[in-house]
Design a protein around this motif. Structure first.
Motif, mmCIF file in Angstrom:
data_model
loop_
_atom_site.group_PDB
_atom_site.id
_atom_site.type_symbol
_atom_site.label_atom_id
_atom_site.label_comp_id
_atom_site.label_asym_id
_atom_site.label_seq_id
_atom_site.Cartn_x
_atom_site.Cartn_y
_atom_site.Cartn_z
ATOM 1 N N MET A 85 119.885 4.985 38.443
ATOM 2 C CA MET A 85 119.729 4.098 39.587
ATOM 3 C C MET A 85 121.088 3.794 40.224
ATOM 4 O O MET A 85 121.150 3.614 41.420
ATOM 5 N N LEU B 79 116.105 7.500 48.956
ATOM 6 C CA LEU B 79 114.757 6.935 48.901
ATOM 7 C C LEU B 79 114.136 6.636 50.269
ATOM 8 O O LEU B 79 112.960 6.293 50.347
ATOM 9 N N ASP C 238 108.642 1.995 47.743
ATOM 10 C CA ASP C 238 109.342 3.149 47.167
ATOM 11 C C ASP C 238 110.451 2.708 46.216
ATOM 12 O O ASP C 238 110.655 3.314 45.159
ATOM 13 N N GLU D 159 110.688 3.356 42.080
ATOM 14 C CA GLU D 159 111.865 3.922 41.420
ATOM 15 C C GLU D 159 112.377 2.992 40.314
ATOM 16 O O GLU D 159 112.736 3.443 39.227
ATOM 17 N N SER E 145 109.951 3.201 37.357
ATOM 18 C CA SER E 145 110.146 4.462 36.631
ATOM 19 C C SER E 145 111.396 4.408 35.759
ATOM 20 O O SER E 145 111.378 4.825 34.587
ATOM 21 N N THR E 146 112.480 3.889 36.313
ATOM 22 C CA THR E 146 113.736 3.772 35.563
ATOM 23 C C THR E 146 113.571 2.837 34.368
ATOM 24 O O THR E 146 114.043 3.148 33.266
#
Length: 188
Positions: free
Chosen positions: A1, A9, A169, A173, A176-177
């Motif tokens: 990140m 993104l 979005d 992210e 997910s991280t």
């Protein structure tokens, strides 16, 4: 990140449907409904409408919340900073509603008034707190999303809007991280 930048993104501006700032309130309503239907059917990836002026320059975005704001024209009179300092933080929302006589007219009257309203009459301009550069780090975006509660940020390259960074979005992210970090911790 940490290495992600806005460019990684953002969704390019040409991916979004457009509407003229001179479109009527009812044209805006229809366009938002069409965008939503196309999005839900999978025909379109976007449901945000970008508002453009007569020179095709993007001057804002249109959401259902903007339409509600357009029905009650007194919102344009509300100066939030001035109101916050005048009233403090207790009872602020009710004080604003009363001081500016918001939603006091019968709803049908507001709807009749909307016949003459164009998007340019109620769309909010792009503020500094709603814009980022393509190479800005995600940390800046996190701050703007949290502090200003926007659903999307306008992405600029020089003085031109080249895309939108949608909160959905960014959240995907981050999620997910976080899951990857959790799995790595479990495996250790």
């Amino acid at each position: 990140m940490e290495k992600l930048h806005v460019r990684d993104l953002m969704v390019p501006a040409d991916k979004f449907p457009r509407i003229s700032s001179h479109a009527s309130f009812y044209e805006a309503l229809a366009a938002l409904e069409t965008a939503q239907e196309k999005y839900l059917s999978g025909e379109s990836e976007q449901r945000i409408l970008l508002v453009e002026d007569e020179k095709k320059k993007i001057v804002g975005k249109l959401s259902p919340m903007d339409l509600l704001r357009g029905l009650e024209t007194n919102y344009s009179r509300v100066d939030t900073e001035k109101t916050l300092s005048r009233f403090g933080f207790t009872g602020i929302l009710e004080s604003i509603r009363k001081d500016y006589h918001l939603w006091e007219n019968p709803f049908k009257d507001l709807c009749r008034k909307a016949e003459a309203v164009q998007i340019k009459d109620f769309i909010k301009g792009i503020s500094e707190g709603q814009s980022v550069g393509v190479e800005d780090p995600m940390a800046k975006c996190f701050h703007l999303f949290v502090m200003n509660r926007h659903d999307a940020l306008f992405v600029f390259e020089a003085d031109r809007i080249v895309g939108l960074l949608r909160f959905s979005d960014v959240y995907r992210e981050v999620s997910s991280t976080m899951k990857e970090c959790h799995m790595e911790a479990i495996q250790k």
